[in-house]
Design an enzyme around this catalytic site. Structure first.
Site, PDB file in Angstrom:
ATOM      1  N   GLU A  25      -7.679  24.088 -42.172  1.00 36.54           N
ATOM      2  CA  GLU A  25      -7.798  25.093 -43.689  1.00 36.54           C
ATOM      3  C   GLU A  25     -10.229  25.312 -43.642  1.00 36.54           C
ATOM      4  O   GLU A  25     -10.085  24.600 -42.813  1.00 36.54           O
ATOM      5  CB  GLU A  25      -7.485  23.843 -44.808  1.00 36.54           C
ATOM      6  CG  GLU A  25      -7.352  24.870 -46.009  1.00 36.54           C
ATOM      7  CD  GLU A  25      -6.295  24.324 -46.489  1.00 36.54           C
ATOM      8  OE1 GLU A  25      -5.755  22.918 -46.486  1.00 36.54           O
ATOM      9  OE2 GLU A  25      -5.918  24.759 -47.902  1.00 36.54           O
ATOM     10  N   ASN A 172       2.531  29.061 -48.105  1.00 34.03           N
ATOM     11  CA  ASN A 172       2.369  27.690 -47.606  1.00 34.03           C
ATOM     12  C   ASN A 172       2.999  26.741 -48.771  1.00 34.03           C
ATOM     13  O   ASN A 172       1.913  27.375 -50.379  1.00 34.03           O
ATOM     14  CB  ASN A 172       0.353  27.415 -47.406  1.00 34.03           C
ATOM     15  CG  ASN A 172       0.785  25.733 -47.371  1.00 34.03           C
ATOM     16  OD1 ASN A 172       0.688  25.319 -47.087  1.00 34.03           O
ATOM     17  ND2 ASN A 172       0.169  26.082 -48.431  1.00 34.03           N
ATOM     18  N   GLU A 173       3.656  26.033 -49.196  1.00 35.34           N
ATOM     19  CA  GLU A 173       3.546  25.008 -50.181  1.00 35.34           C
ATOM     20  C   GLU A 173       3.857  25.671 -51.767  1.00 35.34           C
ATOM     21  O   GLU A 173       3.643  26.043 -52.728  1.00 35.34           O
ATOM     22  CB  GLU A 173       2.139  24.115 -50.416  1.00 35.34           C
ATOM     23  CG  GLU A 173       1.961  22.614 -49.462  1.00 35.34           C
ATOM     24  CD  GLU A 173       0.924  21.757 -50.136  1.00 35.34           C
ATOM     25  OE1 GLU A 173       0.442  21.337 -50.464  1.00 35.34           O
ATOM     26  OE2 GLU A 173       1.343  21.125 -49.385  1.00 35.34           O
ATOM     27  N   TYR A 248       2.462  13.378 -45.993  1.00 31.95           N
ATOM     28  CA  TYR A 248       1.077  12.643 -46.320  1.00 31.95           C
ATOM     29  C   TYR A 248       1.769  11.168 -47.010  1.00 31.95           C
ATOM     30  O   TYR A 248       2.701  10.555 -47.743  1.00 31.95           O
ATOM     31  CB  TYR A 248       0.071  12.983 -47.133  1.00 31.95           C
ATOM     32  CG  TYR A 248       0.130  14.150 -46.108  1.00 31.95           C
ATOM     33  CD1 TYR A 248      -1.925  14.510 -46.282  1.00 31.95           C
ATOM     34  CD2 TYR A 248      -0.059  15.290 -47.771  1.00 31.95           C
ATOM     35  CE1 TYR A 248      -1.678  15.903 -45.278  1.00 31.95           C
ATOM     36  CE2 TYR A 248      -0.610  16.901 -47.349  1.00 31.95           C
ATOM     37  CZ  TYR A 248      -1.465  16.686 -46.387  1.00 31.95           C
ATOM     38  OH  TYR A 248      -1.604  18.042 -46.060  1.00 31.95           O
ATOM     39  N   GLU A 305       2.350  20.113 -42.192  1.00 27.30           N
ATOM     40  CA  GLU A 305       1.369  18.647 -42.565  1.00 27.30           C
ATOM     41  C   GLU A 305       1.405  17.155 -43.115  1.00 27.30           C
ATOM     42  O   GLU A 305       2.374  16.656 -43.656  1.00 27.30           O
ATOM     43  CB  GLU A 305       0.444  19.068 -44.119  1.00 27.30           C
ATOM     44  CG  GLU A 305       0.072  21.039 -44.252  1.00 27.30           C
ATOM     45  CD  GLU A 305      -0.199  21.164 -45.333  1.00 27.30           C
ATOM     46  OE1 GLU A 305      -0.768  19.892 -46.499  1.00 27.30           O
ATOM     47  OE2 GLU A 305      -0.564  22.511 -45.564  1.00 27.30           O
ATOM     48  N   GLN A 354      -6.309  17.117 -41.468  1.00 31.07           N
ATOM     49  CA  GLN A 354      -6.457  17.815 -40.256  1.00 31.07           C
ATOM     50  C   GLN A 354      -7.444  17.845 -39.500  1.00 31.07           C
ATOM     51  O   GLN A 354      -8.163  16.667 -39.444  1.00 31.07           O
ATOM     52  CB  GLN A 354      -7.217  18.348 -41.749  1.00 31.07           C
ATOM     53  CG  GLN A 354      -6.814  18.714 -42.750  1.00 31.07           C
ATOM     54  CD  GLN A 354      -6.281  20.172 -43.312  1.00 31.07           C
ATOM     55  OE1 GLN A 354      -7.581  20.980 -43.260  1.00 31.07           O
ATOM     56  NE2 GLN A 354      -5.921  20.746 -44.716  1.00 31.07           N
TER      57      GLN A 354
HETATM   58  O1  AHR Z   1      -4.435  19.540 -46.770  1.00 28.83           O
HETATM   59  C1  AHR Z   1      -5.223  19.062 -48.007  1.00 28.83           C
HETATM   60  C2  AHR Z   1      -3.296  20.284 -48.596  1.00 28.83           C
HETATM   61  O2  AHR Z   1      -2.626  19.322 -48.625  1.00 28.83           O
HETATM   62  C3  AHR Z   1      -3.095  21.616 -48.129  1.00 28.83           C
HETATM   63  O3  AHR Z   1      -4.187  23.011 -48.585  1.00 28.83           O
HETATM   64  C4  AHR Z   1      -1.944  21.587 -48.667  1.00 28.83           C
HETATM   65  O4  AHR Z   1      -1.016  22.179 -48.580  1.00 28.83           O
HETATM   66  C5  AHR Z   1      -1.546  19.942 -49.558  1.00 28.83           C
HETATM   67  O5  AHR Z   1      -1.325  20.127 -50.289  1.00 28.83           O
END
Ligand code: AHR
Length: 500
Positions: A25, A172-173, A248, A305, A354
């Protein structure tokens, strides 16, 4: 002694190479400095891309790269990133650190990076603040070969041939940074936007990815699927090829204290493992909702992600999400990749967040220096699973952990590749126990074994001063038996066995 059963006769499907995907990103030093330094940089580069980083990534095999975000995607206007660099718009990256984004890395540079890495492109479009026309024109700019204003513009910018774009994300999101939408509202927008994400070229079939849920927001999955499919005519059923999922691993609380990337204790180790193992439940439960509308599993679950999210390193910009990477990260990568392999009937792509210098990276850079993280070595070992066939396996796994947090000690996945070799990857989450494992291979006469291990203490990591504290080593603690292989896996390790 524990038993592991492997039956290569029972094939469970293809492990898409894209499960080993990455994400870059416009965030912190992820792209700028980490990958792209510009043609005039004293750091050796090819068309602006760092030679050291590209070479390391190629050795690890990047199958697909997602770009430009993340939250950045829904603020990105692609036309700002084309044409002569001097005239490209400068703007503030409001999401990430409030720094100036000079747009010197845009569509052409991303495609150049994919060409150097020899990987598929996964472009994420802007629904949150972008128009349908903007998205439509971007796809046209990248993939159309006929007469059109966008192909003329591309040509004027020095590129005659269209590029191949295999994956396209429609937002995205969008439940959060991508517009704070409700699932019904986004579902309707998805139907509309995706209509104009066209296959211009019969050779370039886009895989369209719809924005899926955050963690365990099953209501999002249900409502988006319902909005897109319920009561719709048959011909609309091809409007979605993938549905994303973001999860995550955060040992502490997201908003207050996530926990440090290094210097953690055993409880933090095991809670990190426990939270990571939740990935399997998420895949099963989101998958069950998808099954209702897609029983043949044609729509891929795209975990675009995933990874550890810790507190940033002390003294660094909080918006840059820069964190160290230890053996804990290696185990988290190993667990997730084994889970994705075992669910390859539904999980068609996954992208660790990332690639360089941001969150759970495979590479860290400092000026002209570069180090490989423990996570890098896990991807390096597991590359053998890319496009291989998952086979049936079962491994006994006693519980391990502290008084507070217990987890199953071992996870495995096994595949057979085109050459007919078996690749077995195993994670041992225990910090103290080694396990003797007797593996039993059905109808397989093990002739030749090559074994490699990544192991160390829980907090071991590489630094710019000591770049080789954690690295791969040959593993010799095994014997070939009549039925298979017997070996002892040490604590805190990721093991790869290749069996001919
Ligand atoms: O990876 C960091 C952020 O995490 C991304 O920009 C977003 O999609 C997620 O909340």
């Amino acid at each position: 002694m524990l038993k592991m059963y492997i039956n290569p006769n029972i094939k469970r499907g293809r492990i898409n190479k894209e499960i080993y995907g990455h994400f870059a990103e416009h965030l912190g030093r992820g792209i700028y400095e980490g990958i792209y330094v510009g043609e005039d940089s004293p750091i050796p580069n090819t068309n602006g891309m760092r030679n050291d980083v590209v070479a390391a990534l190629k050795a690890m095999k990047v199958p697909v790269l997602r770009w430009p975000g993340g939250c950045f995607a829904d603020e990105y206007h692609w036309k700002d990133g084309i044409g002569p660099k001097e005239t490209r718009k400068k703007m503030i990256n409001t999401h990430w650190g409030g720094v100036v984004e000079d747009n010197s890395f845009g569509t052409h540079e991303f495609m150049e990076l994919c060409a150097q890495l020899d990987c598929e492109a996964y472009v994420n479009g802007n629904v949150g603040s972008g128009s349908v026309q903007e998205m439509n024109e971007w796809v046209e700019y990248m993939t159309f070969d006929g007469v059109s204003p966008m192909t003329a513009l591309r040509e004027a910018n020095g590129r005659k041939e269209p590029w191949k774009v295999k994956y396209f994300g429609v937002g995205n999101e969008n439940w959060g940074c991508g517009g704070n939408m409700t699932p019904e509202y986004y579902g309707n927008l998805y139907r509309r936007y995706q209509t104009y994400v066209r296959d211009y070229d019969t050779e370039n079939k886009l895989t369209k990815i719809c924005c899926g849920a955050n963690i365990d927001d099953y209501n999002w999955t249900k409502k988006v699927m319902e909005t897109c499919f319920k009561g719709t005519p048959e011909h609309l059923h091809g409007l979605m090829d993938g549905l994303s999922l973001h999860y995550y691993t955060i040992p502490g609380e997201f908003w207050t204290q996530k926990g440090a990337a290094t210097g953690f204790n055993e409880d933090e180790w095991y809670i990190t493992m426990k939270k990571t193992l939740k990935m399997e439940e998420l895949i099963n439960r989101h998958g069950t909702i998808m099954d209702e509308y897609d029983p043949d599993k044609k729509i891929g679950l795209i975990v675009d992600e995933w990874g550890n999210w810790f507190d940033v390193e002390v003294g660094t910009n909080p918006g840059f999400l820069y964190q160290q990477n230890t053996m804990r990260d290696a185990l988290v990568a190993g667990i997730n990749l084994n889970i994705f392999n075992k669910h390859c009937d539904r999980v068609k792509m996954a992208n660790i967040a990332q690639m360089v210098n941001v969150l759970q990276s495979v590479i860290l850079t400092e000026g002209e220096k570069m180090i490989l993280t423990p996570t890098y070595y896990v991807f390096y070992l597991y590359q053998n699973h890319q496009d291989a066939t998952l086979v049936e396996s079962y491994l006994q796994a006693p519980l391990t952990g502290t008084k507070e947090y217990e987890v199953p000690s071992l996870q495995e996945s096994v595949s057979i590749n085109e050459e007919g070799h078996l690749n077995i990857t195993i994670t041992n989450l225990s910090l103290n126990e080694s396990y003797e494992i007797d593996s039993i291979l059905t109808d397989w006469n093990a002739q030749d074994v090559k074994a490699t291990i990544l192991t160390g203490k829980m907090d071991d990591h590489n630094t710019f001063e000591n770049p080789e504290t954690v690295k791969l080593a040959d593993f010799t603690d095994y014997t070939v038996t009549e039925q298979g292989i017997r070996f002892t896996i040490p604590p805190c390790s990721v093991l790869h066995l290749e069996v001919k």
